[in-house]
Design a protein around this motif. Structure first.
Motif, mmCIF file in Angstrom:
data_model
loop_
_atom_site.group_PDB
_atom_site.id
_atom_site.type_symbol
_atom_site.label_atom_id
_atom_site.label_comp_id
_atom_site.label_asym_id
_atom_site.label_seq_id
_atom_site.Cartn_x
_atom_site.Cartn_y
_atom_site.Cartn_z
ATOM 1 N N ALA A 60 0.811 -1.212 0.000
ATOM 2 C CA ALA A 60 0.000 0.000 0.000
ATOM 3 C C ALA A 60 0.850 1.271 0.000
ATOM 4 C CB ALA A 60 -0.929 -0.001 1.213
ATOM 5 N N THR A 61 2.131 1.136 0.245
ATOM 6 C CA THR A 61 3.026 2.288 0.344
ATOM 7 C C THR A 61 4.045 2.250 -0.786
ATOM 8 O OG1 THR A 61 2.831 2.153 2.752
ATOM 9 C CG2 THR A 61 4.617 3.499 1.886
ATOM 10 N N LEU A 62 4.295 3.397 -1.388
ATOM 11 C CA LEU A 62 5.334 3.480 -2.412
ATOM 12 C C LEU A 62 6.695 3.514 -1.726
ATOM 13 C CD1 LEU A 62 3.644 6.147 -4.695
ATOM 14 C CD2 LEU A 62 3.812 3.678 -5.092
ATOM 15 N N PRO A 63 7.669 2.715 -2.196
ATOM 16 C CA PRO A 63 8.961 2.626 -1.507
ATOM 17 C C PRO A 63 9.671 3.975 -1.358
ATOM 18 C CG PRO A 63 8.819 0.979 -3.246
ATOM 19 C CD PRO A 63 7.604 1.836 -3.357
ATOM 20 N N TRP A 64 9.568 4.841 -2.342
ATOM 21 C CA TRP A 64 10.268 6.126 -2.275
ATOM 22 C C TRP A 64 9.568 7.111 -1.347
ATOM 23 C CZ3 TRP A 64 8.446 3.893 -6.716
ATOM 24 C CH2 TRP A 64 7.265 4.406 -7.240
ATOM 25 N N GLN A 65 8.338 6.783 -0.894
ATOM 26 C CA GLN A 65 7.629 7.638 0.067
ATOM 27 C C GLN A 65 7.633 7.035 1.469
ATOM 28 O OE1 GLN A 65 3.763 7.996 -1.754
ATOM 29 N NE2 GLN A 65 4.365 9.814 -2.903
ATOM 30 N N TYR A 66 8.150 5.823 1.599
ATOM 31 C CA TYR A 66 8.113 5.108 2.869
ATOM 32 C C TYR A 66 9.017 5.761 3.911
ATOM 33 C CZ TYR A 66 8.815 1.476 6.350
ATOM 34 O OH TYR A 66 8.905 0.797 7.531
ATOM 35 N N GLU A 67 8.456 5.981 5.088
ATOM 36 C CA GLU A 67 9.230 6.459 6.237
ATOM 37 C C GLU A 67 9.015 5.485 7.383
ATOM 38 O OE1 GLU A 67 9.430 10.604 7.295
ATOM 39 O OE2 GLU A 67 8.320 11.117 5.474
ATOM 40 N N PRO A 68 10.071 4.825 7.842
ATOM 41 C CA PRO A 68 9.889 3.860 8.928
ATOM 42 C C PRO A 68 9.496 4.550 10.230
ATOM 43 C CG PRO A 68 12.209 4.091 8.363
ATOM 44 C CD PRO A 68 11.441 4.916 7.395
ATOM 45 N N GLY A 69 8.525 3.934 10.914
ATOM 46 C CA GLY A 69 8.116 4.421 12.225
ATOM 47 C C GLY A 69 9.052 3.878 13.295
ATOM 48 N N MET A 70 8.733 4.168 14.522
ATOM 49 C CA MET A 70 9.579 3.739 15.645
ATOM 50 C C MET A 70 9.666 2.207 15.733
ATOM 51 S SD MET A 70 10.933 6.380 16.894
ATOM 52 C CE MET A 70 11.632 5.770 18.405
ATOM 53 N N MET A 71 8.543 1.520 15.513
ATOM 54 C CA MET A 71 8.556 0.056 15.588
ATOM 55 C C MET A 71 9.437 -0.543 14.479
ATOM 56 S SD MET A 71 7.107 -1.152 18.199
ATOM 57 C CE MET A 71 7.032 -2.861 17.750
ATOM 58 N N GLN A 72 9.329 0.004 13.271
ATOM 59 C CA GLN A 72 10.149 -0.493 12.168
ATOM 60 C C GLN A 72 11.629 -0.210 12.424
ATOM 61 O OE1 GLN A 72 7.411 1.467 11.476
ATOM 62 N NE2 GLN A 72 6.032 -0.071 10.626
ATOM 63 N N GLN A 73 11.930 0.950 12.978
ATOM 64 C CA GLN A 73 13.319 1.272 13.308
ATOM 65 C C GLN A 73 13.871 0.286 14.336
ATOM 66 O OE1 GLN A 73 13.886 5.421 14.310
ATOM 67 N NE2 GLN A 73 12.624 6.073 12.581
ATOM 68 N N PHE A 74 13.056 -0.058 15.316
ATOM 69 C CA PHE A 74 13.454 -1.030 16.328
ATOM 70 C C PHE A 74 13.713 -2.393 15.688
ATOM 71 C CE2 PHE A 74 12.243 -4.328 19.417
ATOM 72 C CZ PHE A 74 13.210 -4.098 20.378
ATOM 73 N N GLU A 75 12.804 -2.823 14.794
ATOM 74 C CA GLU A 75 12.956 -4.114 14.114
ATOM 75 C C GLU A 75 14.215 -4.132 13.249
ATOM 76 O OE1 GLU A 75 11.225 -7.038 14.416
ATOM 77 O OE2 GLU A 75 10.308 -6.000 16.105
ATOM 78 N N ILE A 76 14.469 -3.035 12.543
ATOM 79 C CA ILE A 76 15.676 -2.928 11.712
ATOM 80 C C ILE A 76 16.923 -3.027 12.581
ATOM 81 C CG2 ILE A 76 17.048 -1.297 10.340
ATOM 82 C CD1 ILE A 76 14.341 -0.370 9.097
#
Length: 151
Positions: A60-76
């Motif tokens: 649902a999100t375009l990769p070039w517009q994607y901004e990781p949230g706090m949870m995604q940053q933690f997972e990364i």
């Protein structure tokens, strides 16, 4: 070409072998994150029977517009391996991944074996849609085949 392919095969296979070996000692599969669906599909094939990668950017999100949230940053941050395309397709991941302290990061567009063309609109940039070139799929399938234990 064959030497480059062998070189990247050895590097990727070594990285996956280290991850699988370390995680098998810990009795859990490696925590692998794929940034987009084409990479996720490739990694899912490689990891079949061992574990499955997590997908960072949903459809649902375009990769070039994607901004990781706090949870995604933690997972990364806690992932053993993050595989992403490159800054041409995922510009907001570039800075985040450059500061990752643990685990490995693989930028697909930087793989020497792949046929990465210049961007049509901006020739100084790389064409991020590597999976549309059938030669790259054959190269990645070859890498996958060499990594599968058929015994």
């Amino acid at each position: 070409m064959r030497k480059q392919l062998l070189n990247i095969n050895v590097q990727l296979l070594f990285l996956l072998l280290v991850l699988f070996t370390n995680s098998s000692l810990a009795a859990s599969p490696p925590h692998v994150i794929a940034s987009i669906k084409p990479i996720h599909s490739i990694l899912a094939g490689i990891m079949q029977g061992v574990g499955k990668p997590d997908l960072l950017v949903d459809g649902a999100t375009l990769p070039w517009q994607y901004e990781p949230g706090m949870m995604q940053q933690f997972e990364i941050d806690k992932a053993d391996l993050v595989v992403w395309t490159g800054e041409e397709l995922e510009p907001k991941l570039n800075e985040l991944l450059s500061h990752k302290e643990n685990g490995q990061v693989v930028e697909v567009l930087a793989l020497q074996a792949l046929k990465v063309l210049p961007s049509r609109g901006e020739p100084e940039k790389r064409d991020a849609f590597f999976w549309l070139d059938t030669r790259n799929m054959l190269i990645l399938l070859d890498i996958h085949d060499q990594g599968v234990d058929r015994s």
